[in-house]
Each structure stands twice: as C-alpha cells, then as structure tokens.
Motif scaffolding. Structure first.
Motif: not given
Length: 415
Positions: A129-134, A136-137, A140-150, A403-405
């Motif tokens: 789950q970390w590899k998906h949220s971190h 993959y998301i 890939q979408f660093t600091n994009v509003l609505g895309y980056d859940n971080d 960005l990871g496997g």
C-alpha cells in the motif's frame, strides 16, 4: 501557490526545458552506469548497523528488566539506553533503509533480500500500500491538487486553493496528533478516507486493503506491546513504555522530515492543467519546484533517509540515496544556470515555515490576506477556491516507469 504552467512560471522556453531534461537524463545514465560494490557495501553496512542497534536495544532492556531491584541505576540506565538505541534503529529502518529499498534504489544488486518487491518494513502500513500511495501516486503527481494525496494526508489544508471548512480550525491539534501517531496515519493513507466517505471507493478493494492493514497492524502491536514486554518478565511495563517511546520518537522524526521536504516556503503546488500532456522534462521541472531540501551533516542526512536532498530524491527517486550528495551538486548548478528556485535551508527553519503554513491555513483565506503580502509562500489562490476531490487510479494518467515496481494486479495476486 498553485502553478498551472511551469514553463511560464520559470520563464523558460520549450527548448530550454527540454535541454534541462536531457541533462538530467544524462546525469541519471552516468549514476546508473557507475553503481558499484561501494554502493552495495553502503546499504549492507547500514542494515548491519541497524540490526545491531535493534539487538543491542533488546539486550539492554532485558538486562534492565532482570537486574536486582537494588540496582536502580543499572535498571534505569539500561532502559534509557535500550529506548534510545531502539528509537535510532527504527528511524534508520524506516527512513534510510525501508523507504529507499522500496523505491527500488537497490534493485540493481539483484539481492532477493534487499529488493523493492520483497522488503517489508517495521511500521504499520503494508509495503504494497505504501508503494501505491507513495511511489505510484505521490512521486508521479507531486503536489498536484486533487491528484497527490500527500497534500495534507486528507487531514490538513495545505494550500489556499483547497476549500476551507470550519473543521480546519482544529488543524494545529490534528497536526500534533498526526506527528505522534504518524505510522498509523500513514497506515490508513492508501485507503483514501475521502473516497470512502463519498461512497466512491470500490468495496472489494477497500475490504482487501483493510485486511492487509489489520494484519500488519496486529503484527506490529503483538511485537512491540505484547511479545517483547512478556519476554521482559517483571520489567514488562518498562519495556512496553520503552517500545512506545521508541515508536513515538520514530513517528515524530519521520513526520518532521517529510513535512520539511514538501511544505516550506518555496515548495509549490500545481493545478491539474500542469500535468496535461506533461513531458518528461516538464515532470523533472515540477519535481524541482515542488520539493525542498534542508542543510545538515552527513549523519543528519542518513537519519533522515537522505530526504534532506528531497529535490534530488524527487528527480531521481530510484537512484541510490548515498549518491544524492554528488547528484545535488549538478542539480543545483542546473537550477542556478536557468534561474530555477532551489529551495533549501536549516532543518528548524524549513519545519518552522511548514508549521506556520499549517496554522495560517487553518483559517479562511479572507482572514489571512495580510500574510499573503508578508510570506511569499502563502499567496492568493491562482484559481477560484474549489473542493478538489481526489482522483481514482482510473482517472490518473499513466505513471512514470522509474517510480517503482508497484502494480494493482500484482498486489491482488499477492493478497
């Protein structure tokens, strides 16, 4: 500040942006070609040190637990030493080892024990789950509003473009709780509570993820709060307290490091327009603008998972972390040559700016207009404030290959 076009923001021509992209590709190729036995020795040595610290911590705690009651100095000293060593071991495992191994930084060694596909770390969130949220998301979408859940982890409002709600008044409290319970907040991160609340989450996927989280969380609780305290016999309470203190130390440290890399002044946010037809070179540029570094000694960088080089990490997330210092020299030179902001500063200053942003954005935009003039990072929104809902994987464009496997199909097959 949310940017819709990084070329326009940086006043770079399309040709200049693509030239930057080619130079960074060349830098990547040189580092990949030069990976060697010294790099492999670094990660092997670090894992050995980390495991030695963890073992030493347990021995010290046992010594303190079974020491005669009249040996109060020995009992207390052993528990203090054990707590400190365990906290340090957990920080190293979580930051410089687990985080970077799961990024695929050491996959080139073809070591089945130190590989992104097999590593499971000592924290509550399942590695998949970390590899998906971190990977993959977020990457890939660093600091994009609505895309980056971080961006705020679904708890904090971290951009003026995000819609304000009265619940945001409590941000300083939520932030303090998040820092103390960071591993558990991260454990729930990939569930995407917002989509669950809006009944947009696939029920089968939610059930699969919850089973993973409950299994991993159960194992963490059993290990730190039941098994090891039970082994301590008469000193079980002190061992339980020591384990809790070590976990909290790791949680707060990880939280501070991550927030310093993404939310100080100068780390920009982006709108969805920026990623429409985004080229590889533009992705590089967005990573440099959306991240922030902090200064410090080599020991500090190792303890922080080399995320003091957050800019370099976001540009090259799968290159070995011990190479970031030399990579940073060239990345910074490119930024200076083309007038691209290279955000860095002391750790305390970077976190102080992030904390100020959290506090200011707990209030409506109209209440903090004065801060827009005083602080460059807390600028007026570039678009009308809206409720920027998070996207599902189906609504996000294809990820970058470096960005990871991670893959959802592979995750389901392993579940």
């Amino acid at each position: 500040m949310a940017i819709a076009d990084v070329k326009e923001y940086t006043h770079l021509s399309e040709e200049e942006v693509e030239t930057i992209g080619r130079r960074l590709d060349e830098l990547r190729a040189r580092i990949e070609a030069s990976r060697n036995a010294d790099d492999a020795a670094y990660i092997h040595r670090l894992i050995k040190v980390q495991r030695g610290l963890a073992f030493g911590a347990r021995v010290a705690m046992l010594a303190g637990s079974y020491a005669p009651k009249e040996r109060k100095v020995l009992r207390r000293g052993s528990m203090v030493a054990g707590t400190a060593m365990l906290g340090l071991a957990k920080i190293l495992e979580n930051m410089e080892i687990g985080h970077n191994v799961m990024h695929g930084q050491w996959d080139w060694m073809n070591d089945p024990e130190i590989h992104s596909s097999t590593w499971e770390w000592d924290t509550a969130q399942p590695a998949e789950q970390w590899k998906h949220s971190h990977n993959y998301i977020h990457h890939q979408f660093t600091n994009v509003l609505g895309y980056d859940n971080d961006i705020g982890y679904g708890i904090l409002r971290m951009a003026r473009e995000q819609k304000w709600h009265p619940a945001n008044f409590g941000q300083p409290v939520y932030n303090a709780l998040l820092s103390l319970l960071f591993e558990w907040g991260v454990a729930l991160h990939d569930l995407d509570i917002e989509r669950i609340r809006k009944l947009e989450k696939d029920p089968a996927e939610m059930k699969r993820q919850l089973k993973q989280i409950l299994r991993k969380g159960r194992n963490q609780i059993l290990k730190d709060y039941i098994v090891y305290p039970a082994l301590s016999g008469p000193g079980w309470k002190r061992t339980l307290q020591a384990n809790a203190a070590a976990n909290i130390t790791r949680n707060v440290w990880s939280y501070v490091i991550i927030f310093c890399g993404h939310f100080p002044d100068g780390a920009l946010h982006f709108t969805e327009e920026q990623i429409e037809d985004e080229t590889r070179a533009e992705w590089y540029l967005r990573q440099m603008l959306g991240a922030a570094n902090f200064n410090g000694s080599r020991a500090l960088h190792i303890l922080s998972g080399s995320l003091g080089y957050q800019i370099e990490h976001h540009v090259f997330p799968d290159l070995p972390s011990n190479r970031y210092p030399e990579i940073a020299v060239e990345v910074k030179a490119i930024c200076e040559e083309y007038g691209i902001p290279y955000t860095t500063g002391p750790l305390y200053k970077q976190y102080g700016q992030a904390l100020r942003t959290i506090t200011l954005l707990s209030l409506p935009n109209s209440w903090t207009d004065h801060a827009s003039e005083k602080y460059g990072a807390i600028t007026p929104p570039t678009k009308t404030v809206a409720d920027r809902s998070r996207k599902s994987d189906a609504e996000r464009p294809q990820r970058r290959t470096e960005l990871g496997g991670w893959s959802r199909a592979g995750a389901k097959a392993r579940a």
